[in-house]
Design a protein around this motif. Structure first.
Motif, PDB file in Angstrom:
ATOM      1  N   ARG A 238      44.204  59.092  48.502  1.00 46.60           N
ATOM      2  CA  ARG A 238      42.786  59.233  49.193  1.00 46.60           C
ATOM      3  C   ARG A 238      41.547  58.343  48.475  1.00 46.60           C
ATOM      4  NH1 ARG A 238      42.209  58.391  52.712  1.00 46.60           N
ATOM      5  NH2 ARG A 238      40.794  59.875  53.655  1.00 46.60           N
ATOM      6  N   GLY A 239      40.301  59.000  48.364  1.00 44.80           N
ATOM      7  CA  GLY A 239      39.413  58.264  48.030  1.00 44.80           C
ATOM      8  C   GLY A 239      39.315  58.088  46.311  1.00 44.80           C
ATOM      9  N   LEU A 240      39.932  59.243  46.020  1.00 41.85           N
ATOM     10  CA  LEU A 240      40.201  59.138  44.500  1.00 41.85           C
ATOM     11  C   LEU A 240      40.902  58.199  43.925  1.00 41.85           C
ATOM     12  CD1 LEU A 240      40.134  62.093  41.893  1.00 41.85           C
ATOM     13  CD2 LEU A 240      42.413  60.905  41.989  1.00 41.85           C
ATOM     14  N   GLY A 241      42.050  57.622  44.486  1.00 37.62           N
ATOM     15  CA  GLY A 241      43.154  56.778  43.831  1.00 37.62           C
ATOM     16  C   GLY A 241      42.277  55.491  44.281  1.00 37.62           C
ATOM     17  N   HIS A 242      41.723  55.355  45.294  1.00 38.49           N
ATOM     18  CA  HIS A 242      40.940  54.126  45.593  1.00 38.49           C
ATOM     19  C   HIS A 242      39.558  53.922  44.712  1.00 38.49           C
ATOM     20  CE1 HIS A 242      41.563  55.307  50.130  1.00 38.49           C
ATOM     21  NE2 HIS A 242      42.812  55.133  49.637  1.00 38.49           N
ATOM     22  N   GLN A 243      39.026  54.950  44.236  1.00 33.74           N
ATOM     23  CA  GLN A 243      38.033  54.655  43.282  1.00 33.74           C
ATOM     24  C   GLN A 243      38.563  54.338  41.952  1.00 33.74           C
ATOM     25  OE1 GLN A 243      34.837  55.040  44.292  1.00 33.74           O
ATOM     26  NE2 GLN A 243      33.750  54.476  42.441  1.00 33.74           N
ATOM     27  N   ILE A 244      39.711  55.005  41.538  1.00 31.09           N
ATOM     28  CA  ILE A 244      40.109  54.776  40.363  1.00 31.09           C
ATOM     29  C   ILE A 244      40.467  53.336  40.246  1.00 31.09           C
ATOM     30  CG2 ILE A 244      42.348  55.364  38.688  1.00 31.09           C
ATOM     31  CD1 ILE A 244      41.886  58.251  39.537  1.00 31.09           C
ATOM     32  N   GLY A 245      41.506  52.918  41.346  1.00 30.23           N
ATOM     33  CA  GLY A 245      41.686  51.362  41.532  1.00 30.23           C
ATOM     34  C   GLY A 245      40.775  50.481  41.126  1.00 30.23           C
ATOM     35  N   SER A 246      39.574  50.767  42.218  1.00 26.82           N
ATOM     36  CA  SER A 246      38.558  49.737  41.806  1.00 26.82           C
ATOM     37  C   SER A 246      37.755  49.606  40.685  1.00 26.82           C
ATOM     38  CB  SER A 246      37.090  50.258  42.809  1.00 26.82           C
ATOM     39  OG  SER A 246      38.007  50.061  44.171  1.00 26.82           O
ATOM     40  N   GLU A 247      37.747  50.874  39.968  1.00 26.51           N
ATOM     41  CA  GLU A 247      36.990  50.967  38.420  1.00 26.51           C
ATOM     42  C   GLU A 247      38.073  50.145  37.456  1.00 26.51           C
ATOM     43  OE1 GLU A 247      36.282  55.177  37.893  1.00 26.51           O
ATOM     44  OE2 GLU A 247      34.680  55.154  39.563  1.00 26.51           O
ATOM     45  N   PHE A 248      39.105  50.735  37.340  1.00 28.84           N
ATOM     46  CA  PHE A 248      40.086  50.007  36.232  1.00 28.84           C
ATOM     47  C   PHE A 248      40.347  48.600  36.693  1.00 28.84           C
ATOM     48  CE2 PHE A 248      40.442  54.336  34.908  1.00 28.84           C
ATOM     49  CZ  PHE A 248      40.704  54.211  33.542  1.00 28.84           C
ATOM     50  N   LEU A 249      40.357  48.074  37.728  1.00 28.07           N
ATOM     51  CA  LEU A 249      40.519  46.808  38.202  1.00 28.07           C
ATOM     52  C   LEU A 249      39.396  46.005  37.196  1.00 28.07           C
ATOM     53  CD1 LEU A 249      42.592  45.287  39.979  1.00 28.07           C
ATOM     54  CD2 LEU A 249      40.645  44.998  41.637  1.00 28.07           C
ATOM     55  N   LYS A 250      38.163  46.423  37.459  1.00 29.71           N
ATOM     56  CA  LYS A 250      36.995  45.848  36.989  1.00 29.71           C
ATOM     57  C   LYS A 250      37.178  45.847  35.352  1.00 29.71           C
ATOM     58  CE  LYS A 250      32.054  45.508  36.696  1.00 29.71           C
ATOM     59  NZ  LYS A 250      30.816  46.152  36.711  1.00 29.71           N
ATOM     60  N   ARG A 251      37.368  47.034  34.944  1.00 25.53           N
ATOM     61  CA  ARG A 251      37.709  47.247  33.318  1.00 25.53           C
ATOM     62  C   ARG A 251      38.596  46.491  32.831  1.00 25.53           C
ATOM     63  NH1 ARG A 251      37.980  53.090  30.834  1.00 25.53           N
ATOM     64  NH2 ARG A 251      38.504  52.537  28.582  1.00 25.53           N
ATOM     65  N   MET A 252      39.631  46.355  33.567  1.00 19.09           N
ATOM     66  CA  MET A 252      40.923  45.434  32.958  1.00 19.09           C
ATOM     67  C   MET A 252      40.437  43.980  33.058  1.00 19.09           C
ATOM     68  SD  MET A 252      44.346  47.687  34.039  1.00 19.09           S
ATOM     69  CE  MET A 252      44.721  48.838  33.214  1.00 19.09           C
ATOM     70  N   ALA A 253      39.859  43.542  34.350  1.00 18.12           N
ATOM     71  CA  ALA A 253      39.583  42.198  34.548  1.00 18.12           C
ATOM     72  C   ALA A 253      38.584  41.707  33.247  1.00 18.12           C
ATOM     73  CB  ALA A 253      39.073  41.903  35.894  1.00 18.12           C
ATOM     74  N   VAL A 254      37.668  42.513  33.068  1.00 16.86           N
ATOM     75  CA  VAL A 254      36.739  42.098  32.024  1.00 16.86           C
ATOM     76  C   VAL A 254      37.127  42.337  30.572  1.00 16.86           C
ATOM     77  CG1 VAL A 254      34.413  43.015  30.755  1.00 16.86           C
ATOM     78  CG2 VAL A 254      34.624  43.000  33.433  1.00 16.86           C
ATOM     79  N   SER A 255      37.966  43.064  30.251  1.00 17.24           N
ATOM     80  CA  SER A 255      38.783  43.260  28.767  1.00 17.24           C
ATOM     81  C   SER A 255      39.941  42.530  28.653  1.00 17.24           C
ATOM     82  CB  SER A 255      38.934  44.606  28.565  1.00 17.24           C
ATOM     83  OG  SER A 255      40.121  45.135  29.386  1.00 17.24           O
ATOM     84  N   ALA A 256      40.475  41.716  29.524  1.00 16.93           N
ATOM     85  CA  ALA A 256      41.655  41.099  29.524  1.00 16.93           C
ATOM     86  C   ALA A 256      41.431  39.835  28.492  1.00 16.93           C
ATOM     87  CB  ALA A 256      41.993  40.258  30.842  1.00 16.93           C
ATOM     88  N   ALA A 257      40.415  39.069  28.411  1.00 15.82           N
ATOM     89  CA  ALA A 257      40.338  38.209  27.273  1.00 15.82           C
ATOM     90  C   ALA A 257      40.425  38.791  25.943  1.00 15.82           C
ATOM     91  CB  ALA A 257      38.894  37.658  27.575  1.00 15.82           C
ATOM     92  N   ARG A 258      39.632  40.000  25.740  1.00 19.05           N
ATOM     93  CA  ARG A 258      39.715  40.551  24.412  1.00 19.05           C
ATOM     94  C   ARG A 258      40.916  41.092  24.016  1.00 19.05           C
ATOM     95  NH1 ARG A 258      38.148  46.522  24.268  1.00 19.05           N
ATOM     96  NH2 ARG A 258      37.159  45.879  26.135  1.00 19.05           N
ATOM     97  N   TYR A 259      42.026  41.174  24.859  1.00 13.45           N
ATOM     98  CA  TYR A 259      43.321  41.439  24.607  1.00 13.45           C
ATOM     99  C   TYR A 259      43.994  39.947  24.739  1.00 13.45           C
ATOM    100  CZ  TYR A 259      42.063  46.322  24.865  1.00 13.45           C
ATOM    101  OH  TYR A 259      41.552  47.555  24.749  1.00 13.45           O
ATOM    102  N   HIS A 260      43.553  39.109  24.844  1.00 11.74           N
ATOM    103  CA  HIS A 260      44.362  37.700  24.780  1.00 11.74           C
ATOM    104  C   HIS A 260      45.403  37.871  25.823  1.00 11.74           C
ATOM    105  CE1 HIS A 260      42.236  36.910  21.199  1.00 11.74           C
ATOM    106  NE2 HIS A 260      42.863  38.178  20.469  1.00 11.74           N
ATOM    107  N   ILE A 261      44.935  38.409  27.047  1.00  7.93           N
ATOM    108  CA  ILE A 261      45.885  38.253  28.396  1.00  7.93           C
ATOM    109  C   ILE A 261      45.115  37.081  29.204  1.00  7.93           C
ATOM    110  CG2 ILE A 261      46.749  39.414  30.396  1.00  7.93           C
ATOM    111  CD1 ILE A 261      46.181  42.034  28.956  1.00  7.93           C
TER     112      ILE A 261
END
Lengths: 476, 139
Positions: A238-261
């Motif tokens: 439900r909403g909890l999973g959707h929110q976690i998905g959206s938040e971490f998608l952004k956090r990982m997209a932004v941090s990817a370069a830092r981890y050389h991904i």
């Protein structure tokens, strides 16, 4: 999909040789017909997943694969944390641990006929479904934390179901390693009134009939006979999973370069398993798995209450509960050596074979039940994991029919009211708050589930046990 | 006046697109398209207003953040929105959305939106200088 892009290894196995930044090959399990109908995007996405750090063996696609987000829906990939392997929020998806559970009822079609209309109405009114619906349960801060840590075990502790139910849920109803403090306040707020709700889209609650048994021996172990009535529930975190998905998608997209991904597609947003972001995501994602397991457990309770009112002789026992969108730590054999891997299944079902210690004791001789959801007008299937599936795609199989047509196109082709009428004429009662929602989910908008299941069967990803056809379908 | 939003097909979900003379107008159109996934936006009465702000490292991520902020407000307030006013300053957004609580019998909501995705995500100007803001939303 253009067949010339692939190398055919068997009638059901198609390879994409590593090229460019691909670290492993791509492997698609499907018939030639299914491959031809697959979107070119599936090829692109299987190829993109193969470029992620730490991926092992291959980037897989199941027979129902279609265009997803980063990963194809029907995608399976495993990562080794010891060689820089990643966890991907895109690889798990928005509806974390969306899944299916099936319940035996001890009833036959004859028992049902007398109260079928009443049962359809009662289920529709008892189980909250659709946009804006809320459950009766409101979780305060303390209960929210307990639910996120305890999953279906928490729900059973609250009186929603039995200890026996837990035996037949992956992870025994509670995912280890959940970290409720890694779940944002936004996600928790979104969930506080949504426990025990079905959601919308392709989620459903169906009363089904076993119309065909393919493997009598396994069906007996699963407690299924021709003519039996089964209840299937398809919903997620439900909403909890959707929110976690959206938040971490952004956090990982932004941090990817830092981890050389190097992300070929931002939707593949990933972080090293052994990183702060990766660990936070795993803690939050596991809490969302628990939320989904608790949610299906509460919906089960509501279904049991409804049956008790109208068919008191019914005994609803859990056949099994499978999750589709997960990343789980599993042991698999790589080149003859056991390895601890982070297996992502996006729109794919775990399908462990006979003898696997994670399969409930009473089913272990047969293998894990694999529940494949169909459409409201066709059929669903029960399959069983095979020994071969463990080496084919880390013990995974398809999860459903997969759409063949966009919602956009379906809306142009069908009117919800007509779909409901046509299905009623065939003895299938649909209950939904939205005719437009029904039109978007029209059976004709999906691939032929039988062809998908046959491909899974013939590939040995999982073996067919029984075919179920809907009698009542509640859609959100 | 030409409609400033539209849907585009995606196999499993729905593509939303806002079109306008400015970035702000395109963002407002994308929000209407988001409501259009659920119900007819013209059926939503702008009775209550909700304010929101978002920040992101670039304009495309800002678009996703804006849509996800709306998804969040719709989910937690059990509301639908039919009118929007967006102001963008750098990569920060301040907006007001007007709407009303979901009324199932009148709005007949088709589907709940789980979140805005990075699939087919773009914010660009076409040859006529119109801003186009789009992405696929997961339903």
């Amino acid at each position: 999909m253009d067949l010339s892009l692939l190398k055919q290894r068997s009638p059901f196995e198609w390879h994409i040789s590593p090229r460019g930044k691909m670290r492993v090959p791509g492997v698609i399990y499907a018939t030639e017909g299914l491959i031809r109908d697959m979107d070119e995007k599936v090829y692109e996405q299987v190829t993109n997943v193969a470029t992620l750090p730490g991926i092992v063996q291959a980037s897989y696609a199941m027979p129902d694969a279609h265009w997803g987000y980063g990963f194809p829906i029907g995608g399976v990939a495993a990562f080794d944390p010891d060689v820089g392997g990643v966890v991907s929020a895109g690889g798990v998806g928005f509806d974390i641990s969306c899944g299916v559970r099936a319940l035996r009822t001890g009833l036959t079609v004859t028992d049902l006929q007398r109260v079928k209309e009443q049962l359809a109405e009662a289920l529709f009114h008892r189980v909250p479904a659709g946009v804006g619906s809320t459950g009766k349960l409101h979780l305060d801060r303390h209960e929210m934390e307990a639910m996120l840590a305890g999953g279906a075990q928490w729900a059973v502790g609250k009186g929603y179901g039995t200890q026996e139910d837990l035996t037949f849920i992956e992870e025994l109803g509670c995912m280890d390693g959940a970290k409720p403090d890694c779940v944002s306040e936004f996600a928790k707020k979104r969930q506080q009134d949504e426990m025990g709700t079905l959601g919308s889209g392709n989620h459903y609650l169906e009363v089904q009939q076993v119309v065909q048994v393919f493997d009598a021996e396994v069906a007996t172990i699963f407690g299924l006979r021709r003519g039996d009535i089964v209840v299937s529930i398809h919903c997620g975190s439900r909403g909890l999973g959707h929110q976690i998905g959206s938040e971490f998608l952004k956090r990982m997209a932004v941090s990817a370069a830092r981890y050389h991904i190097d992300l070929p597609d931002r939707e593949l947003a990933s972080a090293p398993i052994n990183s702060e972001v990766g660990q936070d995501y795993l803690g939050a994602m596991r809490a969302a798995i628990n939320c989904a397991l608790a949610n299906r457990q509460i919906v089960t309770h509501l279904v049991r209450e409804t049956f008790a009112d109208l068919l008191p002789q019914a005994t609803l026992s859990l056949l099994y509960d499978v999750s589709h969108n997960t990343c789980k730590v599993e042991e698999h054999v790589l080149d003859g050596i056991p390895a601890r891997l982070f297996v992502h299944r996006k729109g794919a079902t775990r399908a462990f074979g006979p003898g696997h210690p994670d399969v409930p004791h009473s089913l272990r001789a047969a293998g894990q039940p694999v529940l494949i959801g169909g459409t409201m007008g066709t059929a669903s299937y029960v399959l069983v994991g095979t020994e071969e599936s463990m080496s084919l795609a880390f013990g995974s199989a398809c999860h459903g029919a997969g759409r063949s047509m966009s919602r956009h196109q379906a809306l142009r082709q069908w009117h919800g009211r007509d779909v409901v009428k046509e299905l009623a004429a065939r003895g299938i009662l649909i209950r939904s708050p939205s005719f437009r929602g029904v039109a978007e989910e029209a059976p004709g908008a999906y691939k032929d589930v039988s062809e998908v299941v046959d491909a899974a069967n013939d590939t040995n990803l999982a073996r067919k046990v029984a075919r179920l056809e809907p009698l009542i379908c509640v859609k959100g | 006046m030409m409609q400033n939003w539209e849907h585009f097909p995606h196999k499993a979900d729905m593509g939303i697109r806002g079109i306008g003379p400015t970035r702000e107008a395109a963002f407002e159109g994308a929000a209407l398209a988001l409501t259009g996934v659920i119900t007819d936006p013209t059926e939503v009465i702008p009775a209550q207003k909700v304010s929101m702000t978002c920040q992101a490292p670039d304009d495309e991520l800002l678009l996703v953040d804006w849509l996800n902020a709306l998804v969040y407000e719709m989910a937690t307030r059990k509301m639908l929105f039919g009118r929007f006013e967006v102001h963008i300053n750098g990569h920060s957004l301040q907006a007001t959305a007007w709407g009303e609580p979901v009324e199932v019998t009148r709005h007949r909501p088709a589907v709940e939106v789980k979140g805005a995705t990075y699939t087919e995500l773009s914010l660009k100007q076409d040859e006529q200088g119109r801003w186009i803001a789009q992405c696929v939303v997961d339903v």
